[in-house]
Design a protein around this motif. Sequence first.
Motif, PDB file in Angstrom:
ATOM      1  N   VAL A  51      -1.435  -8.490  -5.158  1.00  0.00           N
ATOM      2  CA  VAL A  51      -2.694  -7.827  -5.466  1.00  0.00           C
ATOM      3  C   VAL A  51      -2.934  -7.913  -6.961  1.00  0.00           C
ATOM      4  CG1 VAL A  51      -4.015  -5.703  -5.279  1.00  0.00           C
ATOM      5  CG2 VAL A  51      -2.241  -6.221  -3.601  1.00  0.00           C
TER       6      VAL A  51
ATOM      7  N   MET B 100     -14.528  -6.567   1.438  1.00  0.00           N
ATOM      8  CA  MET B 100     -13.440  -7.540   1.367  1.00  0.00           C
ATOM      9  C   MET B 100     -13.982  -8.897   1.810  1.00  0.00           C
ATOM     10  SD  MET B 100      -9.605  -7.464   3.050  1.00  0.00           S
ATOM     11  CE  MET B 100     -10.025  -8.220   4.631  1.00  0.00           C
TER      12      MET B 100
ATOM     13  N   VAL C 178     -13.546  -7.249  -3.162  1.00  0.00           N
ATOM     14  CA  VAL C 178     -12.150  -7.687  -3.205  1.00  0.00           C
ATOM     15  C   VAL C 178     -12.065  -9.005  -2.451  1.00  0.00           C
ATOM     16  CG1 VAL C 178      -9.749  -7.152  -2.649  1.00  0.00           C
ATOM     17  CG2 VAL C 178     -11.338  -5.296  -3.219  1.00  0.00           C
TER      18      VAL C 178
ATOM     19  N   ARG D  35      -6.575 -10.199  -3.305  1.00  0.00           N
ATOM     20  CA  ARG D  35      -5.303  -9.994  -2.627  1.00  0.00           C
ATOM     21  C   ARG D  35      -4.932 -11.259  -1.870  1.00  0.00           C
ATOM     22  NH1 ARG D  35      -2.986  -4.943   0.829  1.00  0.00           N
ATOM     23  NH2 ARG D  35      -3.201  -4.075  -1.256  1.00  0.00           N
TER      24      ARG D  35
ATOM     25  N   THR E  97      -5.303  -5.904   6.618  1.00  0.00           N
ATOM     26  CA  THR E  97      -5.461  -5.940   5.172  1.00  0.00           C
ATOM     27  C   THR E  97      -6.683  -5.136   4.724  1.00  0.00           C
ATOM     28  OG1 THR E  97      -4.454  -8.147   5.165  1.00  0.00           O
ATOM     29  CG2 THR E  97      -5.629  -7.466   3.182  1.00  0.00           C
TER      30      THR E  97
ATOM     31  N   VAL F 197      -6.633  -2.175   1.805  1.00  0.00           N
ATOM     32  CA  VAL F 197      -7.392  -2.163   0.544  1.00  0.00           C
ATOM     33  C   VAL F 197      -8.525  -1.155   0.572  1.00  0.00           C
ATOM     34  CG1 VAL F 197      -6.837  -4.591   0.136  1.00  0.00           C
ATOM     35  CG2 VAL F 197      -9.027  -4.000   1.197  1.00  0.00           C
TER      36      VAL F 197
END
Length: 310
Positions: A4, A54, A84, A112, A147, A151
Amino acid sequence: MEQVVAPSAPSAIELPETESRLSNSFLRLRKHLMRKVGEAIVDYGMIEEGDVVMVCVSGGKDSFTLLSLLLALRERAPIDFRIVAMNLDQKQPGFPDHVLPAYFESIGVEYRIVTENTYKIVKDKIPEGKTTCSLCSRLRRGIIYRTAKEVGATKIALGHHRDDMIETLFLNMFFGGKMKAMPPKLVSDDRQNVVIRPLAYCSEKDIERFARGMEYPIIPCNLCGSQENAQRKQIKAMLRDWDSRFPGRIVSIATALKNVVPSHLADGELFDFRNVSRSTEVGEGDIVFDAPELPVGAGSTDIPIGIWRP
């Protein structure tokens, strides 16, 4: 294994020197794609204040483009949201695992990297020569959902575009007996994740041109790239042939996905055909037998998007 990294600098679309200096057509293409993404976001309520989005980046042209456009739109959006970038390293032989971290750091985006040897699982489970896509996608989906939770993502952004959605429609019609496509926004089966496809209004041809201009470090998928007889590739070839011979047909099909008339199909769950009588109210009646009226520019999604406009 996961890595990360927080962002080190503001993010934006950084044009290659030659493109930023010489190509007005490229700049127009970038504006066009940003507008299409903005329209899709508004039409389907894809991103809201405070969202953590994400963005799944595989290393292909579509996901690179998606990340670039979302980063650029975030800078002018009327709301605040976090991005992200996420990559799943499936341990394919020869996969250049240094490329994406270096790219993410160069544009200053939080990211990530998740490492899972799904390549070995797929190769062990699927006989040589058989299509690996189904198992591979299920494994990827599970890891992506996990995931996203880790996050704190409220939305998962995937790089599927307009052509992917149309291909899925025909795949389901031809091979699955369903009138079903790929929606711009959906909730996962476990109701823990909301998936969005901001490229829903973008054509693959435009994305290909944009990716070439941006000179992304494209990473090929060696796991399924050799499966030339996959059903999706057959459908893609059919649609590309249509597009070359009948300009506007693909746009019209995309528009049809947004203009469904259940009373003129045959699904008794969507429309109560059994109890149709002379008093039943329907939207279009028997005009279905008339020649279709095709407005000028039929299929266009060029509508004002207000504050999301680039």
